[in-house]
Design a protein around this motif. Sequence first.
Motif, PDB file in Angstrom:
ATOM      1  N   PHE A 150       0.528  -1.234   0.529  1.00 51.94           N
ATOM      2  CA  PHE A 150      -0.103  -0.171  -0.016  1.00 51.94           C
ATOM      3  C   PHE A 150       0.836   1.459  -0.101  1.00 51.94           C
ATOM      4  CE2 PHE A 150      -2.794   3.359   2.481  1.00 51.94           C
ATOM      5  CZ  PHE A 150      -3.320   3.937   1.270  1.00 51.94           C
ATOM      6  N   ARG A 151       1.936   1.310   1.061  1.00 50.92           N
ATOM      7  CA  ARG A 151       2.319   2.993   1.156  1.00 50.92           C
ATOM      8  C   ARG A 151       3.806   2.992  -0.176  1.00 50.92           C
ATOM      9  NH1 ARG A 151       3.675   0.851   6.951  1.00 50.92           N
ATOM     10  NH2 ARG A 151       5.705  -0.876   5.728  1.00 50.92           N
ATOM     11  N   THR A 152       4.133   1.644  -1.103  1.00 48.07           N
ATOM     12  CA  THR A 152       4.271   1.181  -2.315  1.00 48.07           C
ATOM     13  C   THR A 152       3.919   1.919  -3.798  1.00 48.07           C
ATOM     14  OG1 THR A 152       6.136  -0.245  -1.459  1.00 48.07           O
ATOM     15  CG2 THR A 152       5.549   0.342  -4.331  1.00 48.07           C
ATOM     16  N   LEU A 153       2.287   1.722  -3.832  1.00 44.23           N
ATOM     17  CA  LEU A 153       1.165   2.455  -4.591  1.00 44.23           C
ATOM     18  C   LEU A 153       1.240   3.581  -3.996  1.00 44.23           C
ATOM     19  CD1 LEU A 153      -0.478  -0.320  -5.091  1.00 44.23           C
ATOM     20  CD2 LEU A 153       1.120   0.596  -6.449  1.00 44.23           C
ATOM     21  N   LEU A 154       0.546   4.115  -2.857  1.00 45.75           N
ATOM     22  CA  LEU A 154       0.871   5.597  -2.117  1.00 45.75           C
ATOM     23  C   LEU A 154       1.274   6.659  -2.035  1.00 45.75           C
ATOM     24  CD1 LEU A 154      -1.899   6.753  -1.150  1.00 45.75           C
ATOM     25  CD2 LEU A 154      -0.673   6.803   0.817  1.00 45.75           C
ATOM     26  N   ARG A 155       2.580   6.447  -2.298  1.00 44.59           N
ATOM     27  CA  ARG A 155       3.990   7.180  -2.288  1.00 44.59           C
ATOM     28  C   ARG A 155       5.014   7.100  -4.008  1.00 44.59           C
ATOM     29  NH1 ARG A 155       6.597   5.092   2.936  1.00 44.59           N
ATOM     30  NH2 ARG A 155       4.599   5.667   4.989  1.00 44.59           N
ATOM     31  N   SER A 156       4.564   6.745  -4.452  1.00 49.85           N
ATOM     32  CA  SER A 156       4.415   6.417  -6.024  1.00 49.85           C
ATOM     33  C   SER A 156       4.152   7.824  -6.882  1.00 49.85           C
ATOM     34  CB  SER A 156       4.098   5.321  -6.752  1.00 49.85           C
ATOM     35  OG  SER A 156       3.926   5.739  -7.918  1.00 49.85           O
ATOM     36  N   THR A 157       5.303   8.011  -7.306  1.00 51.29           N
ATOM     37  CA  THR A 157       4.762   9.456  -8.438  1.00 51.29           C
ATOM     38  C   THR A 157       3.715   9.394  -9.888  1.00 51.29           C
ATOM     39  OG1 THR A 157       6.821   9.383  -9.456  1.00 51.29           O
ATOM     40  CG2 THR A 157       7.128   9.989  -7.856  1.00 51.29           C
ATOM     41  N   HIS A 158       3.369   8.134  -9.647  1.00 55.37           N
ATOM     42  CA  HIS A 158       2.279   7.408 -10.804  1.00 55.37           C
ATOM     43  C   HIS A 158       1.229   7.729 -11.047  1.00 55.37           C
ATOM     44  CE1 HIS A 158       1.345   5.285 -14.271  1.00 55.37           C
ATOM     45  NE2 HIS A 158       2.069   6.047 -14.766  1.00 55.37           N
ATOM     46  N   THR A 159      -0.056   8.864 -11.830  1.00 53.36           N
ATOM     47  CA  THR A 159      -0.852   8.533 -11.093  1.00 53.36           C
ATOM     48  C   THR A 159      -2.393   7.429 -10.798  1.00 53.36           C
ATOM     49  OG1 THR A 159      -0.750  10.477 -12.156  1.00 53.36           O
ATOM     50  CG2 THR A 159      -3.030   9.856 -11.920  1.00 53.36           C
ATOM     51  N   VAL A 160      -1.941   6.641 -11.679  1.00 57.85           N
ATOM     52  CA  VAL A 160      -2.621   5.504 -11.684  1.00 57.85           C
ATOM     53  C   VAL A 160      -2.523   4.883 -10.110  1.00 57.85           C
ATOM     54  CG1 VAL A 160      -3.078   2.811 -13.248  1.00 57.85           C
ATOM     55  CG2 VAL A 160      -2.744   4.966 -14.535  1.00 57.85           C
ATOM     56  N   ALA A 161      -1.014   4.214  -9.693  1.00 53.07           N
ATOM     57  CA  ALA A 161      -0.659   4.065  -8.750  1.00 53.07           C
ATOM     58  C   ALA A 161      -1.130   4.135  -7.261  1.00 53.07           C
ATOM     59  CB  ALA A 161       0.886   3.537  -8.581  1.00 53.07           C
ATOM     60  N   VAL A 162      -1.366   6.261  -7.591  1.00 52.15           N
ATOM     61  CA  VAL A 162      -1.802   6.369  -6.674  1.00 52.15           C
ATOM     62  C   VAL A 162      -3.099   6.280  -6.448  1.00 52.15           C
ATOM     63  CG1 VAL A 162      -1.845   8.881  -5.144  1.00 52.15           C
ATOM     64  CG2 VAL A 162       0.013   8.550  -6.402  1.00 52.15           C
ATOM     65  N   GLY A 163      -3.874   6.233  -7.450  1.00 54.84           N
ATOM     66  CA  GLY A 163      -5.282   6.043  -7.308  1.00 54.84           C
ATOM     67  C   GLY A 163      -5.493   4.815  -6.683  1.00 54.84           C
ATOM     68  N   ILE A 164      -4.831   4.477  -7.399  1.00 59.92           N
ATOM     69  CA  ILE A 164      -5.464   2.358  -6.332  1.00 59.92           C
ATOM     70  C   ILE A 164      -5.835   2.137  -5.409  1.00 59.92           C
ATOM     71  CG2 ILE A 164      -4.706   0.138  -7.237  1.00 59.92           C
ATOM     72  CD1 ILE A 164      -3.938   0.208  -9.975  1.00 59.92           C
ATOM     73  N   ALA A 165      -3.901   2.966  -4.801  1.00 64.77           N
ATOM     74  CA  ALA A 165      -3.884   3.046  -3.694  1.00 64.77           C
ATOM     75  C   ALA A 165      -4.836   3.788  -2.768  1.00 64.77           C
ATOM     76  CB  ALA A 165      -2.782   3.063  -2.693  1.00 64.77           C
ATOM     77  N   LEU A 166      -5.604   4.775  -3.268  1.00 62.46           N
ATOM     78  CA  LEU A 166      -7.150   5.617  -2.218  1.00 62.46           C
ATOM     79  C   LEU A 166      -7.904   4.610  -2.587  1.00 62.46           C
ATOM     80  CD1 LEU A 166      -5.883   9.147  -3.983  1.00 62.46           C
ATOM     81  CD2 LEU A 166      -5.528   8.726  -1.762  1.00 62.46           C
ATOM     82  N   ASP A 167      -8.456   3.796  -3.898  1.00 63.37           N
ATOM     83  CA  ASP A 167      -9.338   3.063  -3.629  1.00 63.37           C
ATOM     84  C   ASP A 167      -9.305   1.947  -3.262  1.00 63.37           C
ATOM     85  OD1 ASP A 167     -10.035   5.087  -5.943  1.00 63.37           O
ATOM     86  OD2 ASP A 167     -10.091   3.035  -7.399  1.00 63.37           O
ATOM     87  N   HIS A 168      -8.262   1.991  -2.510  1.00 62.69           N
ATOM     88  CA  HIS A 168      -8.414   0.433  -1.671  1.00 62.69           C
ATOM     89  C   HIS A 168      -8.381   1.083  -0.480  1.00 62.69           C
ATOM     90  CE1 HIS A 168      -6.777  -3.275  -3.483  1.00 62.69           C
ATOM     91  NE2 HIS A 168      -6.614  -2.643  -4.555  1.00 62.69           N
ATOM     92  N   PHE A 169      -7.705   2.459   0.493  1.00 55.30           N
ATOM     93  CA  PHE A 169      -8.159   2.853   0.662  1.00 55.30           C
ATOM     94  C   PHE A 169      -9.758   3.578   1.627  1.00 55.30           C
ATOM     95  CE2 PHE A 169      -8.870   6.841   3.058  1.00 55.30           C
ATOM     96  CZ  PHE A 169      -8.199   6.720   4.828  1.00 55.30           C
ATOM     97  N   GLU A 170     -10.525   3.553   0.557  1.00 58.72           N
ATOM     98  CA  GLU A 170     -11.466   4.246   0.595  1.00 58.72           C
ATOM     99  C   GLU A 170     -12.606   3.070   0.935  1.00 58.72           C
ATOM    100  OE1 GLU A 170     -14.948   5.123  -0.907  1.00 58.72           O
ATOM    101  OE2 GLU A 170     -14.264   4.115  -1.878  1.00 58.72           O
ATOM    102  N   ASP A 171     -12.577   1.681  -0.095  1.00 57.61           N
ATOM    103  CA  ASP A 171     -13.448   0.376  -0.357  1.00 57.61           C
ATOM    104  C   ASP A 171     -13.294  -0.328   0.726  1.00 57.61           C
ATOM    105  OD1 ASP A 171     -14.462  -1.795  -1.057  1.00 57.61           O
ATOM    106  OD2 ASP A 171     -15.448   0.166  -2.622  1.00 57.61           O
ATOM    107  N   ALA A 172     -14.515  -0.804   1.324  1.00 59.89           N
ATOM    108  CA  ALA A 172     -14.525  -1.592   2.111  1.00 59.89           C
ATOM    109  C   ALA A 172     -14.028  -3.707   2.283  1.00 59.89           C
ATOM    110  CB  ALA A 172     -16.152  -2.049   2.502  1.00 59.89           C
ATOM    111  N   ASP A 173     -14.064  -3.235   0.559  1.00 58.59           N
ATOM    112  CA  ASP A 173     -13.269  -4.704   0.069  1.00 58.59           C
ATOM    113  C   ASP A 173     -11.959  -4.677  -0.132  1.00 58.59           C
ATOM    114  OD1 ASP A 173     -15.756  -5.540  -0.570  1.00 58.59           O
ATOM    115  OD2 ASP A 173     -16.338  -4.743  -2.392  1.00 58.59           O
ATOM    116  N   GLY A 174     -11.081  -3.033   0.058  1.00 54.75           N
ATOM    117  CA  GLY A 174      -9.906  -2.894   0.072  1.00 54.75           C
ATOM    118  C   GLY A 174      -9.004  -3.367   1.017  1.00 54.75           C
TER     119      GLY A 174
END
Length: 765
Positions: A288-312
Amino acid sequence: MVAGFHSFHWRGCELRDDELRCAHEELADPTGKDAYLNAFRTLLHSGHTAAAGIALDHFQYSGALSRFGGESVVEQYAPEVLAVARGLLRQPPTPEDDGTAAGANHASALNAMMNIAEAADADLIADALACATEENVVSAGCSAAGTALAADAEESPRLVAAVGSVAFDARFDVQERAQALSALFAAQGPKATDLLVRATGSSEIELQTEGALGLTVHGRFHAHRAHVERLAATWPRDAGYRADLVREALTGFHSHHWIDAVLPSPELRDAHAELMFPTGEDACHRAFRTLLRSTHTVAVGIALDHFEDADGLRQFLDSDEVDAYAPEVLARARAELRRPPSPPELSPATGAAANHMSALRAVRTAGADASDTDLVADVLERATTDDVRGAALWVASGVLKSTGTPDRRLVDVVSRFVFDPSLNSHHATALRVLGETLGPEANPILVRAVRSDNWDVQVHAAWRLSRPGRIEEHRELLEELVEGWPLRITSSRHLAEWVTKAVLGGMHSVFWEGTRLTDPELYRAYRELRAPSGADACHRALRMLLRSGQPVAVGIALDHWHDDNGIERLEEEEACAAEEAEVLAAAREVLRQRPSPAELSPATGAGANHLSALNALRVAGASAPEDAAALTTVLECAANARVRDEALRTAASLLEDADTADPRLVGMLGTLARDESLAVGTRTKALRALAEAPGDAATEELVRATGCEALAVQAEAAYALTAGHRTADHRELLAALVARWPKEPEEDVPWAARSVREHLAADQE
């Protein structure tokens, strides 16, 4: 209320106690909410097994209706229902009886506990399952077991073992065994997991798929993923929807807004794979930290979705661990919102601004505050998609709630979604945000909105102004507004009806909805009935409407007199008794008139005047000879089946207390009972009215009806002949009928036929 429903498990049982039988009839054909609830509680607390079982069946059936958009009027009695159900489970299973399966008491109890069982019920349910032989008991027991296991922080070994015994008992149907396995999903301990693993080795694919599905939930997935994957690979494509659910679980939660997006590096792709299928908690955190701290838009977006969603993340980590990331998530999400919207090619399935969608949802989950005011206003001003606008409005709600003094700029931006025609597809959300967050400061905006030319904007704003805390200050405006609304409402119809009721008071009427009184004095009287200012004024209003001679006004007055939601709510029975003589006179006069045309009451149709009068007549308990004559006339010229059925119901009430029966009315009831062009239900209602009638003429009509072809009509007439002296006079006829009727279980037989057969058998004993 659940009209027409007998019970699940007691169809062959006849309640011989008069009070209980009347209560059961009220449940099956309710006359009003209060009467229905009184009947329900009478049966529930009767101490009679079958009566209590019928009440429990009604509780579950009413609850089932509420899950499909209906209303459960008995949900309030859940604690009492649970106590009675426990009492029935402590009894031995009832023996098989004619038309009633063995263990009916346990089936009704477990069925009622299906959604309300508690952890403390585990042993009772286990005992019931251990001695169950009927599929109804097994099925209801497994459902109740699942609820009890879900409520228990620790696994109940006895209940798990009892459910497992059903799951692997070849005497039961495979569907029942699969249902037993599903009850184990919510269990907390290793014994349930062992049973699910055992099921995946079954030769029956239904048990395989159910066991595998149980291994994908409740923290079991990581340890058993490889096993489930190997098993799923062997299933045919058409293995069923439970197999499809397993396959979906094996794909994991990808994201919301980046389903077909491509991560640019192996490191990010590996981190994403780890998030979807964590190999351990530490590895999940690192990914999770790897994706959230990435500089890539898609990676950050995926991390944010996993934080927000109950299935994440929350599927694998404790909520406290996930919430600890909130400050860092907020920082990254805010940074994304300051950036331009991502181009559509970055996430083809979502389109443009996928980064803003992920960020907005994450900000809302992490907790937006006053510092986000300008940022959210900026996003709302420059948003180019409806999805972003909708998500940003919900974030604006959180921001406005967190501020002591709402920011004027943000309020103005949100208000644009109410008043700007190019943006008002979000007007309902914007009005909700403003109405719920600004308090009194929202009132000028809502007042402006109720004067909008847009119907939907007007109605949603009126709904906000009609809530407690606002309605008194704006009642005059709302009354003027509601009075101007069209009778035929197309969009936002239900919301407009709620506003109308909140502003104008109680019920409009029973049979005259969609009509409006044009005479000012009569209209004021009608308004007084809806929202009485006092008892005397209410009575004056009722008499004015009754004496008006106008069909709609008289009908509304009759409805307010006979219905529980009318004037009775002001003074209870005293309000009705004071006007009974005048109401009876008005009702009798109405019944002498022709049926009112359909256009006079669009919601009810033709004969609304007769419906209002018939209900008033029945509630008053009228029994004068002129009432029988009026009923006969209505039955002869009934505008439709609804009016005819109401007249039959009123006739039954009148004849029940009569010393002598009007011969014309008796003859008309007999004619209707034999009329093969009518629905069977109408014909049996005529026979039930005849059954109440005294005298030989009624008996003769019942005898004639036993010659009809329809079995239900024969049986109803025969059942009426089992009452009192009629049985002795017609025993041979009844015996001949019973001999011709089909016997269960070869064919479906009406309950009345079973009752006649039982009555004759009991007499012989």
